[in-house]
Design an enzyme around this catalytic site. Structure first.
Site, PDB file in Angstrom:
ATOM      1  CE  LYS A  15      77.307  69.867  46.021  1.00 36.17           C
ATOM      2  NZ  LYS A  15      76.437  69.070  46.966  1.00 36.17           N
TER       3      LYS A  15
ATOM      4  CG  ASP B 144      77.787  62.570  41.610  1.00 30.90           C
ATOM      5  OD1 ASP B 144      77.290  63.889  41.193  1.00 30.90           O
ATOM      6  OD2 ASP B 144      78.340  62.458  42.900  1.00 30.90           O
TER       7      ASP B 144
ATOM      8  CG  PHE C 222      84.128  65.431  56.571  1.00 25.69           C
ATOM      9  CD1 PHE C 222      83.781  64.358  56.100  1.00 25.69           C
ATOM     10  CD2 PHE C 222      83.383  66.605  56.078  1.00 25.69           C
ATOM     11  CE1 PHE C 222      82.568  64.208  55.099  1.00 25.69           C
ATOM     12  CE2 PHE C 222      82.308  66.314  54.963  1.00 25.69           C
ATOM     13  CZ  PHE C 222      81.917  65.347  54.734  1.00 25.69           C
TER      14      PHE C 222
ATOM     15  NE  ARG D 232      86.079  67.275  51.228  1.00 30.81           N
ATOM     16  CZ  ARG D 232      84.594  66.973  51.488  1.00 30.81           C
ATOM     17  NH1 ARG D 232      83.838  67.217  50.558  1.00 30.81           N
ATOM     18  NH2 ARG D 232      84.568  66.478  52.410  1.00 30.81           N
TER      19      ARG D 232
ATOM     20  CG  PHE E 209      81.883  63.144  47.337  1.00 30.37           C
ATOM     21  CD1 PHE E 209      82.561  64.330  47.222  1.00 30.37           C
ATOM     22  CD2 PHE E 209      80.701  63.205  47.579  1.00 30.37           C
ATOM     23  CE1 PHE E 209      82.158  65.259  48.024  1.00 30.37           C
ATOM     24  CE2 PHE E 209      80.200  64.304  48.407  1.00 30.37           C
ATOM     25  CZ  PHE E 209      80.987  65.412  48.614  1.00 30.37           C
ATOM     26  CB  THR E 210      82.416  62.450  51.808  1.00 30.07           C
ATOM     27  OG1 THR E 210      81.554  63.257  51.139  1.00 30.07           O
ATOM     28  CG2 THR E 210      83.773  62.937  51.779  1.00 30.07           C
TER      29      THR E 210
ATOM     30  CE1 TYR F 187      52.116  64.146  50.929  1.00 26.82           C
ATOM     31  CE2 TYR F 187      51.519  62.125  48.699  1.00 26.82           C
ATOM     32  CZ  TYR F 187      52.206  62.683  50.010  1.00 26.82           C
ATOM     33  OH  TYR F 187      53.107  61.801  50.832  1.00 26.82           O
TER      34      TYR F 187
END
Ligand code: PM9
Length: 470
Positions: free
Chosen positions: A271, A228, A462, A395, A137-138, A85
């Site tokens: 990514k 980011d 979306f 997009r 960005f969303t 843990y």
């Protein structure tokens, strides 16, 4: 070369091709469906590619998020998961991988990117503050808004024009930043939100010169820069390829230099970092780290696992080490370029220059007879699926959502359909099939009708919205 030595085809034509720096050890069979089956599946999914069952998809270009193939080393690492843990040894491996490769001091793991966005937004944004960023960005913008911030776009104007060939369309317009500082005062700016590369602009990079200049401007006013870093490896590749003075530097050197001009970063490790799940925050400031390390136990899990299993952290640590390889990035972006060049040669309108993770079809130019409120990019994604079972993503206006103050739709200049290439998954033959399918849909464009939205969820519509044919 002696006359008698046989020449390969590449040498005969003076061509030197690249190839993937890996070979395939395990395969996953794909399903081919009939047009009738796809029509039924699409109707059941409300013409939203997010609502399709993946078993009805042939080539899946919905996203490059969590869809990469892991290496044999990563799979071996999964067996070394220390599922304690607290204080798992995989956490310490992850911590040192991020410190060594990105150069930040303190690390907080999260279950994925938006977990990190949530924590950093809650930790640093005060109600009413402005958050300037190089295109929205969303999920990022939503977390900034939920924390009480107001996003303002400060990307250069060229980014909003699909045909503009600026080599660094992700750049921040410093005059726009200065104007926001002058108007609101530096104390009312939460931080500058910099993404490299810029997803919604077409995977477009930020130059080193630009981030350096932004650092100078921000230092003058005491404003922080948060990065980011989701696709920063790809950004580093474009700097190496396009910016003077960086051709002989490695991706690792470029990445570290870029990060050094920023104060902190958040990451969707699904990514660049070559894993199916994971995220992280990395900061240089101890006080901010303490706040994040405290918040993570409320929303994600203990600060030494942040919602991830030990095995996931191990795969992630190894993925980070693999993802910074020059050969890997070259072949990854080379594949995107291959697909883009085919489409360009056939006169199909795409965002240019070709970006890092995807080809973005310009749906406004594709379907000039459709109004933006008839969802051209959503229509194009539906048509492509119908033609060949290839899944892409909208997009455009559906992704942009509504202004939280007025409730009106945002009408983004870019109305794009994204063909997103997962890393180390598909071959060049798949890219040929995709290009030919896009061409078939393009040839049938004039008779295509648009869509209307018949169900609209409140957040990030979306993902779950439903549509019907007009
Ligand atoms: N990006 C993408 O497909 C997945 C969600 S939207 C379909 O492009 C950036 C630049 C991203 C991103 C996700 C996130 C959120 C943050 N920044 O999906 O929560 O592209 O891991 O990351 C997606 P998570």
């Amino acid at each position: 070369m002696p006359e008698s030595t046989p020449k390969t085809m590449g040498q005969q034509f003076g061509r030197r091709s690249w190839a993937e720096p890996w070979k395939i050890k395990m395969v996953e069979p794909l399903t081919v469906t009939t047009r009738e089956e796809r029509q039924k599946a699409l109707e059941e999914a409300g013409y939203n590619t997010f609502l399709l069952k993946s078993e009805y998809v042939y080539i899946d270009l919905l996203t490059d998020s969590g869809t990469s193939a892991m290496s044999d080393r990563q799979w071996a690492g999964m067996m070394l998961g220390d599922e304690a843990y607290a204080g798992s040894r995989n956490y310490y491996h992850l911590e040192s991988a991020i410190q060594n490769i990105y150069g930040y001091k303190y690390i907080v793991p999260t279950h994925q990117g938006r977990g990190a966005e949530h924590l950093i937004s809650q930790a640093v944004i005060k109600k009413g503050q402005v958050v300037p960023g190089n295109m929205y960005f969303t999920t990022t913008r939503l977390h900034q808004e939920l924390a009480g911030g107001a996003f303002q776009d400060v990307i250069i104007d060229e980014a909003h024009d699909p045909a503009n060939l600026h080599p660094f369309k992700g750049n921040i317009d410093l005059d726009k930043v200065q104007a926001i500082i002058d108007k609101h005062g530096a104390e009312n700016i939460a931080y500058i939100s910099v993404a490299g590369t810029v997803n919604m602009a077409g995977g477009q990079p930020v130059s080193m010169a630009n981030i350096k200049a932004l650092r100078e401007l921000c230092d003058k006013h005491g404003v922080k820069i948060y990065l980011d870093a989701t696709r920063m490896m790809e950004n580093a590749y474009f700097i190496q390829e396009r910016e003077e003075g960086y051709a002989d530097k490695t991706i690792a050197e470029i990445l570290k230099e870029f990060c050094s001009y920023t104060d902190a970063a958040w990451m969707s490790a699904k990514k660049d970092n070559l894993v199916n799940i994971g995220g992280w925050l990395a900061v240089n400031d101890w006080t901010l780290f303490e706040e994040l390390r405290n918040l993570v136990v409320v929303y994600e899990g203990l600060h030494t696992y942040g919602g991830l299993a030990g095995r996931d952290m191990e795969a992630l640590a190894i993925g980070i080490e693999e993802s910074v390889s020059d050969q890997h990035i070259r072949s990854r972006i080379g594949q995107v370029l291959y697909l883009g060049e085919l489409l360009k040669d056939w006169g199909i309108p795409i965002v240019q220059p070709i970006g890092g993770h995807a080809i973005f079809l310009d749906a406004k130019a594709f379907y000039p007879h459709l109004k933006q409120i008839e969802f051209p990019a959503q229509t194009l994604a539906a048509e492509l699926y119908l033609d060949s079972g290839i899944r892409s993503m909208e997009r455009g206006i559906a992704s942009a959502g509504r202004d939280p103050k007025t409730g009106d739709h945002y009408y983004p200049k870019l109305e794009l359909t994204r063909l997103t290439i997962p890393r180390r998954v598909y071959t060049q033959a798949h890219m040929d099939v995709v290009a030919e399918a896009v061409k078939a849909v393009y040839d049938a464009r004039e008779s295509t009708r648009g869509l209307k939205m018949v169900y609209e969820p409140k957040y990030l519509r979306f993902f779950q919205a439903r549509f019907e044919r007009l």
